[in-house]
Design a protein around this motif. Structure first.
Motif, mmCIF file in Angstrom:
data_model
loop_
_atom_site.group_PDB
_atom_site.id
_atom_site.type_symbol
_atom_site.label_atom_id
_atom_site.label_comp_id
_atom_site.label_asym_id
_atom_site.label_seq_id
_atom_site.Cartn_x
_atom_site.Cartn_y
_atom_site.Cartn_z
ATOM 1 N N UNK A 63 -1.218 34.870 -8.056
ATOM 2 C CA UNK A 63 -0.125 33.914 -7.882
ATOM 3 C C UNK A 63 -0.012 32.978 -9.086
ATOM 4 N N UNK A 64 -1.165 32.622 -9.642
ATOM 5 C CA UNK A 64 -1.139 31.768 -10.823
ATOM 6 C C UNK A 64 -0.443 32.509 -11.978
ATOM 7 N N UNK A 65 -0.738 33.795 -12.070
ATOM 8 C CA UNK A 65 -0.094 34.593 -13.123
ATOM 9 C C UNK A 65 1.416 34.669 -12.898
ATOM 10 N N UNK A 66 1.803 34.756 -11.653
ATOM 11 C CA UNK A 66 3.235 34.790 -11.325
ATOM 12 C C UNK A 66 3.911 33.501 -11.815
ATOM 13 N N UNK A 67 3.250 32.387 -11.568
ATOM 14 C CA UNK A 67 3.796 31.088 -11.998
ATOM 15 C C UNK A 67 3.916 31.055 -13.520
ATOM 16 N N UNK A 68 2.867 31.540 -14.202
ATOM 17 C CA UNK A 68 2.882 31.516 -15.673
ATOM 18 C C UNK A 68 4.009 32.373 -16.243
ATOM 19 N N UNK A 69 4.331 33.449 -15.551
ATOM 20 C CA UNK A 69 5.390 34.336 -16.062
ATOM 21 C C UNK A 69 6.745 33.617 -16.041
ATOM 22 N N UNK A 70 6.903 32.668 -15.149
ATOM 23 C CA UNK A 70 8.090 31.796 -15.173
ATOM 24 C C UNK A 70 9.378 32.453 -14.729
ATOM 25 N N UNK A 71 9.292 33.562 -14.014
ATOM 26 C CA UNK A 71 10.545 34.222 -13.583
ATOM 27 C C UNK A 71 10.690 34.085 -12.056
ATOM 28 N N UNK A 72 10.839 35.226 -11.358
ATOM 29 C CA UNK A 72 10.950 35.143 -9.900
ATOM 30 C C UNK A 72 9.666 34.533 -9.339
ATOM 31 N N UNK A 73 9.812 33.717 -8.324
ATOM 32 C CA UNK A 73 8.631 33.002 -7.801
ATOM 33 C C UNK A 73 8.708 32.903 -6.281
ATOM 34 N N UNK A 74 7.559 33.209 -5.631
ATOM 35 C CA UNK A 74 7.398 32.956 -4.193
ATOM 36 C C UNK A 74 6.166 32.064 -4.045
ATOM 37 N N UNK A 75 6.022 31.420 -2.920
ATOM 38 C CA UNK A 75 4.862 30.522 -2.772
ATOM 39 C C UNK A 75 3.681 31.265 -2.173
ATOM 40 N N UNK A 76 2.529 30.641 -2.297
ATOM 41 C CA UNK A 76 1.311 31.157 -1.672
ATOM 42 C C UNK A 76 0.975 30.177 -0.554
ATOM 43 N N UNK A 77 0.992 30.671 0.678
ATOM 44 C CA UNK A 77 0.733 29.794 1.828
ATOM 45 C C UNK A 77 -0.460 30.331 2.601
ATOM 46 N N UNK A 78 -0.798 29.641 3.692
ATOM 47 C CA UNK A 78 -1.797 30.223 4.592
ATOM 48 C C UNK A 78 -1.207 30.270 5.992
ATOM 49 N N UNK A 79 -1.545 31.343 6.682
ATOM 50 C CA UNK A 79 -1.123 31.472 8.080
ATOM 51 C C UNK A 79 -2.329 31.966 8.854
#
Ligand SMILES: Cc1ncc(COP(=O)(O)O)c(C=O)c1O
Length: 423
Positions: free
Chosen positions: A378-394
């Motif tokens: 998820x951190x890598x996803x943020x760094x890529x700076x494009x499409x983004x979803x959140x990381x939650x807990x359920x």
């Protein structure tokens, strides 16, 4: 006014596609004795834009999106006029518009005897409704005579409200995999309770899955055991605009209080919410207090609720709904939910990811099929700076959470996010 001349340019820059969540670590300009020139102020605005999260069609991580242009302009004018809905004399047309909007939503909710007020955000709207449920300003009973029944999937503002109001007796009810409250467990808990005031909280559009509770069954339980029902429709309230999805709000017309949050799915800037009580008399008994600083024959909206001064947020919502029309919001709700169902299907057939639940609105939890370090991915996803979803807990497990809210988000953006998350 010269400073505002560049505003169109700044607004255009703010919507130009850029990094979704930029890092912000450049030193902040220090406040000095002397002010800045127009060019320097402009530079600061440009920096703010480049270091702000962008709620573009690629941002699919939270219940937040870009407000409509009409709403942004209305909001700027509301700021400049700075009318205060506390007193009629400080907000003649805003007071009328707020009353019109409250009546409009009461009609939409089929609460023809209802009344309410705008609140500064969803949490304040929930706190207001629950404060009324506990007796409001008239409350003579001790808090130990009150019990709240709340789903584990309810928003954190419900727990905050309980603490603020002083209610220790909060029974958390199990939620099903869909995010819906377990009605049988709720009924059992209510049946076992012997306190005087029982408050049941239902949600339409839960924060994690976008689920809607079975409000008609909650109402039946409430009628049988004599409970107050508060519905948190901060997110899912927008479904009342949709012929196809308004069933999510079934039963809400019988709730004692309901909160709506147009800053999420009605395209206005935050923070803005509404709390409505089904019975205007209850509003007067529980949420009214005379404000003695201004006396006259006009109705002062500052009479009701827990806030004092308030922005004229009703103007922004009114202008936005007038400008867009109800059909536009209906189409937005319908297509967002449709896209989410397509995403669910896509996930069901994906070799790397799987859906965690069947979507009811426009939220979809998913997870990798293989054991991977989701935090790093998820951190890598943020760094890529494009499409983004959140990381939650359920239920203590990490899950990716997609909120398909921006009207222009396409299926392609959803498949991009899966590619970006793939390791
Ligand atoms: C279901 C629900 N209720 C209440 C709130 C609180 O709204 P706010 O953040 O405006 O206080 C949220 C926020 O996401 C929510 O999802």
């Amino acid at each position: 006014m010269a400073q505002f001349e560049n505003i169109k340019n700044l607004l255009e820059q703010s919507v130009k596609l850029r990094k979704t969540i930029p890092t912000s670590n450049t030193p902040l300009h220090k406040i000095n004795k002397e002010g800045l020139s127009e060019t320097q102020i402009n530079d600061l605005f440009e920096r703010i834009i480049s270091e702000s999260t962008q709620h573009s069609l690629r941002m699919m991580g939270h219940m937040d999106t870009q407000p409509f242009d009409e709403a942004v302009v209305a909001d700027a004018i509301v700021s400049k006029l700075n009318n205060n809905v506390l007193f009629y004399e400080l907000s003649p047309i805003a007071t009328r518009i707020e009353m019109y909007m409250i009546d409009y939503f009461c009609q939409k909710l089929s609460m023809s005897d209802g009344f309410g007020i705008f609140c500064s955000g969803g949490s304040i709207a929930n706190i207001t409704g629950l404060f009324a449920a506990a007796g409001g300003f008239q409350n003579q009973q001790t808090r130990s005579d009150i019990e709240m029944f709340v789903s584990e999937a309810a928003h954190i503002s419900i727990k905050k409200a309980a603490t603020l109001i002083g209610i220790d007796n909060v029974t958390v009810i199990h939620a099903l995999a869909s995010g819906k409250i377990d009605i049988e467990q709720l009924e059992q808990a209510v049946k076992n309770s012997d306190v005087k005031t029982k408050i049941i909280i239902g949600t339409v559009g839960t924060t994690i899955q976008g689920a809607y509770d079975d409000i008609p069954s909650m109402i039946k339980i409430a009628e049988h055991y004599g409970c107050w029902v508060h519905v948190d429709a901060i997110y899912g309230g927008a479904t009342i605009f949709s012929e196809t999805h308004k069933h999510c709000m079934d039963g809400v017309q019988y709730a004692d209080s309901v909160s709506l949050g147009h800053q999420k799915w009605m395209g206005v800037p935050r923070v803005s919410g509404i709390c409505i009580l089904k019975d205007k008399k209850q509003m007067d008994q529980r949420l009214a207090m005379d404000v003695p600083y201004s006396v006259g024959d006009q109705m002062n909206l500052g009479t009701w609720g827990i806030q004092g001064s308030r922005r004229a947020d009703a103007i922004t919502l009114w202008i936005t709904l007038c400008a867009k029309g109800e059909k536009f919001i209906e189409n937005w709700v319908d297509t967002a939910i449709e896209k989410t169902h397509t995403f669910y299907k896509m996930l069901s057939e994906d070799e790397n990811f799987e859906p965690v639940h069947q979507p009811e609105m426009n939220l979809q939890l998913f997870r990798p099929k293989k054991q991977v370090d989701m935090l790093t991915a998820h951190k890598q996803l943020t760094d890529k700076g494009q499409e983004w979803v959140s990381l939650s807990t359920w239920k203590q497990e990490p899950v990716y959470r997609a909120v398909i809210l921006h009207p222009d988000t396409q299926i392609e953006n959803l498949s991009n996010v899966l590619d970006l998350l793939k390791q």
